[in-house]
Design a protein around this motif. Structure first.
Motif, mmCIF file in Angstrom:
data_model
loop_
_atom_site.group_PDB
_atom_site.id
_atom_site.type_symbol
_atom_site.label_atom_id
_atom_site.label_comp_id
_atom_site.label_asym_id
_atom_site.label_seq_id
_atom_site.Cartn_x
_atom_site.Cartn_y
_atom_site.Cartn_z
ATOM 1 N N LEU A 101 0.804 -1.229 0.019
ATOM 2 C CA LEU A 101 -0.138 0.105 -0.084
ATOM 3 C C LEU A 101 0.869 1.371 0.203
ATOM 4 O O LEU A 101 0.453 2.055 -0.554
ATOM 5 N N ASP A 102 1.929 1.068 0.722
ATOM 6 C CA ASP A 102 2.899 2.512 0.662
ATOM 7 C C ASP A 102 3.521 2.462 -0.650
ATOM 8 O O ASP A 102 3.491 3.746 -1.189
ATOM 9 N N GLN A 103 3.847 1.421 -1.451
ATOM 10 C CA GLN A 103 4.478 1.475 -2.596
ATOM 11 C C GLN A 103 3.615 2.075 -3.593
ATOM 12 O O GLN A 103 3.917 2.848 -4.430
ATOM 13 N N ALA A 104 2.148 1.640 -3.593
ATOM 14 C CA ALA A 104 1.292 2.023 -4.618
ATOM 15 C C ALA A 104 0.626 3.457 -4.121
ATOM 16 O O ALA A 104 0.360 4.318 -5.111
ATOM 17 N N PHE A 105 0.541 3.809 -2.925
ATOM 18 C CA PHE A 105 -0.188 5.083 -2.652
ATOM 19 C C PHE A 105 0.566 5.684 -1.512
ATOM 20 O O PHE A 105 1.099 7.138 -2.133
ATOM 21 N N ARG A 106 0.730 5.431 -0.652
ATOM 22 C CA ARG A 106 1.193 6.201 0.723
ATOM 23 C C ARG A 106 2.587 7.113 0.586
ATOM 24 O O ARG A 106 2.714 8.056 1.083
ATOM 25 N N ALA A 107 3.299 6.075 0.036
ATOM 26 C CA ALA A 107 4.747 6.626 0.005
ATOM 27 C C ALA A 107 5.154 7.225 -1.350
ATOM 28 O O ALA A 107 6.196 7.551 -1.743
ATOM 29 N N ALA A 108 4.389 6.669 -2.320
ATOM 30 C CA ALA A 108 4.590 7.124 -3.707
ATOM 31 C C ALA A 108 4.510 8.417 -4.111
ATOM 32 O O ALA A 108 3.852 9.188 -3.395
ATOM 33 N N ARG A 109 5.308 9.150 -4.915
ATOM 34 C CA ARG A 109 5.255 10.581 -5.099
ATOM 35 C C ARG A 109 4.966 10.469 -6.832
ATOM 36 O O ARG A 109 5.402 9.734 -7.435
ATOM 37 N N THR A 110 4.848 11.875 -7.039
ATOM 38 C CA THR A 110 5.119 12.395 -8.458
ATOM 39 C C THR A 110 6.479 12.626 -8.664
ATOM 40 O O THR A 110 7.005 13.694 -7.986
ATOM 41 N N PHE A 111 7.125 12.137 -9.647
ATOM 42 C CA PHE A 111 8.449 12.371 -9.876
ATOM 43 C C PHE A 111 8.797 13.412 -11.056
ATOM 44 O O PHE A 111 8.236 13.437 -12.136
ATOM 45 N N ASN A 112 9.622 14.455 -10.963
ATOM 46 C CA ASN A 112 10.060 15.362 -11.760
ATOM 47 C C ASN A 112 11.419 15.102 -12.407
ATOM 48 O O ASN A 112 11.795 15.573 -13.365
ATOM 49 N N ALA A 113 12.135 14.051 -11.996
ATOM 50 C CA ALA A 113 13.676 13.767 -12.390
ATOM 51 C C ALA A 113 13.862 12.325 -12.129
ATOM 52 O O ALA A 113 13.148 11.704 -11.144
ATOM 53 N N PHE A 114 14.544 11.660 -12.947
ATOM 54 C CA PHE A 114 14.793 10.277 -12.960
ATOM 55 C C PHE A 114 16.092 9.875 -12.816
ATOM 56 O O PHE A 114 17.055 11.079 -13.600
ATOM 57 N N LEU A 171 8.026 7.868 -17.080
ATOM 58 C CA LEU A 171 8.346 6.720 -16.414
ATOM 59 C C LEU A 171 9.765 6.571 -16.349
ATOM 60 O O LEU A 171 10.316 7.081 -17.255
ATOM 61 N N GLY A 172 10.167 5.877 -15.089
ATOM 62 C CA GLY A 172 11.658 5.612 -14.907
ATOM 63 C C GLY A 172 11.638 5.241 -13.384
ATOM 64 O O GLY A 172 10.915 4.807 -12.669
ATOM 65 N N TYR A 173 13.031 5.538 -13.066
ATOM 66 C CA TYR A 173 13.626 5.361 -11.628
ATOM 67 C C TYR A 173 13.814 6.644 -10.868
ATOM 68 O O TYR A 173 14.890 7.095 -11.502
ATOM 69 N N GLY A 174 12.957 7.079 -10.281
ATOM 70 C CA GLY A 174 12.841 8.294 -9.827
ATOM 71 C C GLY A 174 14.270 8.789 -9.007
ATOM 72 O O GLY A 174 14.669 8.078 -8.341
ATOM 73 N N ASP A 175 14.218 10.375 -9.199
ATOM 74 C CA ASP A 175 15.564 10.763 -8.377
ATOM 75 C C ASP A 175 14.606 11.820 -7.405
ATOM 76 O O ASP A 175 14.162 12.901 -7.904
ATOM 77 N N ALA A 176 14.683 11.411 -6.182
ATOM 78 C CA ALA A 176 13.892 12.193 -5.158
ATOM 79 C C ALA A 176 14.230 13.317 -4.877
ATOM 80 O O ALA A 176 13.589 14.254 -4.230
ATOM 81 N N SER A 177 15.605 13.827 -5.235
ATOM 82 C CA SER A 177 16.015 15.159 -4.856
ATOM 83 C C SER A 177 15.373 16.174 -5.612
ATOM 84 O O SER A 177 15.574 17.403 -4.950
ATOM 85 N N ALA A 178 14.804 15.931 -6.598
ATOM 86 C CA ALA A 178 13.910 16.936 -7.595
ATOM 87 C C ALA A 178 12.632 16.917 -7.039
ATOM 88 O O ALA A 178 11.784 18.041 -7.732
ATOM 89 N N ASN A 179 12.050 16.173 -6.146
ATOM 90 C CA ASN A 179 10.569 16.354 -5.791
ATOM 91 C C ASN A 179 10.348 17.546 -4.885
ATOM 92 O O ASN A 179 11.165 17.982 -4.019
ATOM 93 N N TYR A 180 8.994 18.026 -4.894
ATOM 94 C CA TYR A 180 8.464 19.030 -4.407
ATOM 95 C C TYR A 180 8.297 18.381 -2.941
ATOM 96 O O TYR A 180 7.962 17.390 -2.726
ATOM 97 N N PRO A 181 8.273 19.212 -1.907
ATOM 98 C CA PRO A 181 7.714 18.683 -0.677
ATOM 99 C C PRO A 181 6.361 17.975 -0.729
ATOM 100 O O PRO A 181 5.441 18.620 -1.810
#
Length: 196
Positions: free
Chosen positions: A9-22, A172-182
């Motif tokens: 559930l975390d992977q699909a929803f709760r911890a998943a993010r919209t990624f802007n960099a990969f 789609l890809g393997y996200g780079d969380a450093s570019a995520n917004y809060p």
């Protein structure tokens, strides 16, 4: 049927993010085929399945996509390993004879009613795009869905015969969380829902 583990559930929803960099890690064609093999099982009305997917990977295909993007989406989309054009098939009903055998003549209600066909295709194609995002997350991919593009220009480039219509895009890809917004807040239950 039983519930799924909290980790899933975390992977699909709760911890998943919209990624802007990969990261630069490639997304294989085999994984894209696996993605479709999973998402295709999501339900649609009358099993109509109007979504169509163009997986834009090559530099040549990205060059065709770039002119249709809003300026703020160009750099991140060009850097993403894959961008999926989630489109709808305006003549999805031509497949209903085989895809909805419970009523093999169901396509007739759409072939003579453009407004019904368009609304059904848009609604169910959007639903299938949501399944794509969830399936991608469950397969370990990160997603960056977008609306910022010129649909008419994209359709002219990728769907010149007019049969398919672009709905939205998903990087789609393997996200780079450093570019995520809060992480943005979500509306609470009482604001958006009611139990009658």
């Amino acid at each position: 049927m039983t519930g799924i583990s909290p980790e899933v559930l975390d992977q699909a929803f709760r911890a998943a993010r919209t990624f802007n960099a990969f990261s630069g890690k490639e997304v294989s064609d085999a994984l894209l085929r696996e993605l479709y093999a999973l998402l295709k099982w999501g339900p649609t009305s009358m099993n109509c399945q109007p979504a169509r997917y163009v997986f834009v990977k090559s530099e040549a295909a990205k060059a065709r996509l770039a002119p249709a993007l809003a300026q703020g989406n160009v750099a991140k989309t060009m850097a993403a390993p894959v961008t999926v054009i989630v489109a709808t098939d305006t003549r999805f009903h031509e497949h209903l004879a085989t895809q909805f055998p419970a009523n093999a003549k169901a396509g007739a209600m759409f072939s003579g009613n453009t407004a019904l066909a368009e609304s059904t295709a848009f609604r169910n194609g959007t639903l299938q795009g949501g399944y794509l995002i969830l399936a991608a997350r469950l397969l370990g991919l990160d997603c960056g869905p977008m609306s910022g593009f010129d649909a008419a220009r994209l359709d002219a480039e990728f769907f010149p015969d007019g049969r398919y219509k672009a709905n939205f895009l998903v990087n789609l890809g393997y996200g780079d969380a450093s570019a995520n917004y809060p992480r943005g807040p979500r509306l609470d239950f009482d604001t958006v829902a009611q139990i009658l």
